[in-house]
Design a protein around this motif. Structure first.
Motif, PDB file in Angstrom:
ATOM      1  N   ALA A 114       0.832  -1.206   0.000  1.00 58.04           N
ATOM      2  CA  ALA A 114       0.000   0.000   0.000  1.00 58.04           C
ATOM      3  C   ALA A 114       0.866   1.256   0.000  1.00 58.04           C
ATOM      4  CB  ALA A 114      -0.940  -0.003   1.203  1.00 58.04           C
ATOM      5  N   LEU A 115       1.965   1.239   0.737  1.00 60.55           N
ATOM      6  CA  LEU A 115       2.866   2.390   0.781  1.00 60.55           C
ATOM      7  C   LEU A 115       3.537   2.609  -0.571  1.00 60.55           C
ATOM      8  CD1 LEU A 115       4.460   1.758   4.281  1.00 60.55           C
ATOM      9  CD2 LEU A 115       2.802   3.557   3.684  1.00 60.55           C
ATOM     10  N   ARG A 116       3.957   1.521  -1.205  1.00 61.59           N
ATOM     11  CA  ARG A 116       4.552   1.642  -2.539  1.00 61.59           C
ATOM     12  C   ARG A 116       3.538   2.225  -3.528  1.00 61.59           C
ATOM     13  NH1 ARG A 116       9.377  -1.088  -3.602  1.00 61.59           N
ATOM     14  NH2 ARG A 116      10.151  -2.372  -1.890  1.00 61.59           N
ATOM     15  N   ALA A 117       2.310   1.751  -3.454  1.00 62.44           N
ATOM     16  CA  ALA A 117       1.262   2.250  -4.344  1.00 62.44           C
ATOM     17  C   ALA A 117       0.968   3.723  -4.063  1.00 62.44           C
ATOM     18  CB  ALA A 117      -0.004   1.409  -4.187  1.00 62.44           C
ATOM     19  N   GLN A 118       0.924   4.094  -2.796  1.00 63.08           N
ATOM     20  CA  GLN A 118       0.678   5.489  -2.434  1.00 63.08           C
ATOM     21  C   GLN A 118       1.766   6.392  -2.992  1.00 63.08           C
ATOM     22  OE1 GLN A 118       0.743   6.327   1.778  1.00 63.08           O
ATOM     23  NE2 GLN A 118       0.317   8.507   1.465  1.00 63.08           N
ATOM     24  N   ALA A 119       3.021   5.985  -2.853  1.00 69.96           N
ATOM     25  CA  ALA A 119       4.134   6.782  -3.366  1.00 69.96           C
ATOM     26  C   ALA A 119       4.024   6.939  -4.885  1.00 69.96           C
ATOM     27  CB  ALA A 119       5.464   6.155  -2.977  1.00 69.96           C
ATOM     28  N   ALA A 120       3.685   5.856  -5.568  1.00 67.45           N
ATOM     29  CA  ALA A 120       3.537   5.915  -7.026  1.00 67.45           C
ATOM     30  C   ALA A 120       2.365   6.815  -7.414  1.00 67.45           C
ATOM     31  CB  ALA A 120       3.354   4.507  -7.584  1.00 67.45           C
ATOM     32  N   ASP A 121       1.226   6.628  -6.769  1.00 66.10           N
ATOM     33  CA  ASP A 121       0.039   7.432  -7.076  1.00 66.10           C
ATOM     34  C   ASP A 121       0.268   8.915  -6.810  1.00 66.10           C
ATOM     35  OD1 ASP A 121      -1.253   5.083  -7.758  1.00 66.10           O
ATOM     36  OD2 ASP A 121      -2.430   4.967  -5.905  1.00 66.10           O
ATOM     37  N   ALA A 122       1.081   9.224  -5.788  1.00 71.67           N
ATOM     38  CA  ALA A 122       1.350  10.616  -5.420  1.00 71.67           C
ATOM     39  C   ALA A 122       2.443  11.233  -6.292  1.00 71.67           C
ATOM     40  CB  ALA A 122       1.748  10.697  -3.950  1.00 71.67           C
ATOM     41  N   GLY A 123       3.070  10.422  -7.133  1.00 68.38           N
ATOM     42  CA  GLY A 123       4.121  10.929  -8.010  1.00 68.38           C
ATOM     43  C   GLY A 123       5.454  11.171  -7.307  1.00 68.38           C
ATOM     44  N   VAL A 124       5.665  10.486  -6.183  1.00 68.65           N
ATOM     45  CA  VAL A 124       6.910  10.669  -5.423  1.00 68.65           C
ATOM     46  C   VAL A 124       7.699   9.372  -5.277  1.00 68.65           C
ATOM     47  CG1 VAL A 124       6.092  12.711  -4.176  1.00 68.65           C
ATOM     48  CG2 VAL A 124       5.726  10.413  -3.201  1.00 68.65           C
ATOM     49  N   ALA A 125       7.406   8.387  -6.104  1.00 65.87           N
ATOM     50  CA  ALA A 125       8.094   7.098  -5.996  1.00 65.87           C
ATOM     51  C   ALA A 125       9.605   7.251  -6.152  1.00 65.87           C
ATOM     52  CB  ALA A 125       7.545   6.111  -7.026  1.00 65.87           C
ATOM     53  N   ASP A 126      10.037   8.257  -6.916  1.00 66.52           N
ATOM     54  CA  ASP A 126      11.474   8.483  -7.094  1.00 66.52           C
ATOM     55  C   ASP A 126      12.137   9.017  -5.826  1.00 66.52           C
ATOM     56  OD1 ASP A 126      10.017  10.919  -7.394  1.00 66.52           O
ATOM     57  OD2 ASP A 126      11.740  11.831  -8.385  1.00 66.52           O
ATOM     58  N   ALA A 127      11.348   9.500  -4.870  1.00 66.25           N
ATOM     59  CA  ALA A 127      11.891  10.089  -3.642  1.00 66.25           C
ATOM     60  C   ALA A 127      11.646   9.221  -2.405  1.00 66.25           C
ATOM     61  CB  ALA A 127      11.286  11.471  -3.414  1.00 66.25           C
ATOM     62  N   VAL A 128      10.949   8.098  -2.590  1.00 68.90           N
ATOM     63  CA  VAL A 128      10.689   7.178  -1.480  1.00 68.90           C
ATOM     64  C   VAL A 128      11.422   5.879  -1.789  1.00 68.90           C
ATOM     65  CG1 VAL A 128       8.950   5.953  -0.135  1.00 68.90           C
ATOM     66  CG2 VAL A 128       8.417   8.208  -1.066  1.00 68.90           C
ATOM     67  N   HIS A 129      12.376   5.549  -0.934  1.00 70.45           N
ATOM     68  CA  HIS A 129      13.235   4.388  -1.160  1.00 70.45           C
ATOM     69  C   HIS A 129      12.913   3.306  -0.128  1.00 70.45           C
ATOM     70  CE1 HIS A 129      15.357   7.153  -3.737  1.00 70.45           C
ATOM     71  NE2 HIS A 129      15.388   7.986  -2.718  1.00 70.45           N
ATOM     72  N   PHE A 130      12.623   2.124  -0.613  1.00 72.09           N
ATOM     73  CA  PHE A 130      12.326   0.982   0.251  1.00 72.09           C
ATOM     74  C   PHE A 130      13.573   0.105   0.334  1.00 72.09           C
ATOM     75  CE2 PHE A 130       8.240   2.509  -1.088  1.00 72.09           C
ATOM     76  CZ  PHE A 130       7.423   2.306   0.010  1.00 72.09           C
ATOM     77  N   VAL A 131      13.992  -0.166   1.552  1.00 73.56           N
ATOM     78  CA  VAL A 131      15.198  -0.947   1.804  1.00 73.56           C
ATOM     79  C   VAL A 131      14.799  -2.140   2.675  1.00 73.56           C
ATOM     80  CG1 VAL A 131      17.489  -0.904   2.869  1.00 73.56           C
ATOM     81  CG2 VAL A 131      16.639   1.119   1.671  1.00 73.56           C
TER      82      VAL A 131
END
Length: 95
Positions: A68-85
């Motif tokens: 859900a967090l990955r989808a939220q970041a993508a939907d918000a257009g900030v996936a390039d600034a949210v890094h999952f480790v």
């Protein structure tokens, strides 16, 4: 106590963080569960970036809310600034 910065280390860190052209780095580590408010962190990042602040968010861990967090970041257009480790054990490797 060995993980706590000394006054000198803190002063050095502040100097490093104030370098022009460096994005603000926000980091979370732990389980990705709803009550921790990671969805709000992503929303805050979206708002900050929309206002021109160069900020990055690194989420270290895993959990029920990861997809859900990955989808939220993508939907918000900030996936390039949210890094999952993937999870890192507490200690020197994490810090």
């Amino acid at each position: 106590l060995e993980d706590v910065l000394t006054e000198r280390q803190l002063a050095e860190r502040v100097v490093q963080l104030r370098q022009p052209g460096q994005p603000l780095q926000a980091v979370f580590f732990g389980r990705f569960v709803a009550y921790k408010g990671l969805d709000r962190a992503i929303e805050a990042l979206r708002i900050a970036r929309g206002g021109g602040t160069d900020v990055q968010l690194t989420l270290i861990g895993t959990g029920d809310c990861e997809n859900a967090l990955r989808a939220q970041a993508a939907d918000a257009g900030v996936a390039d600034a949210v890094h999952f480790v993937p999870p890192v054990p507490y200690g020197a490797a994490l810090f």
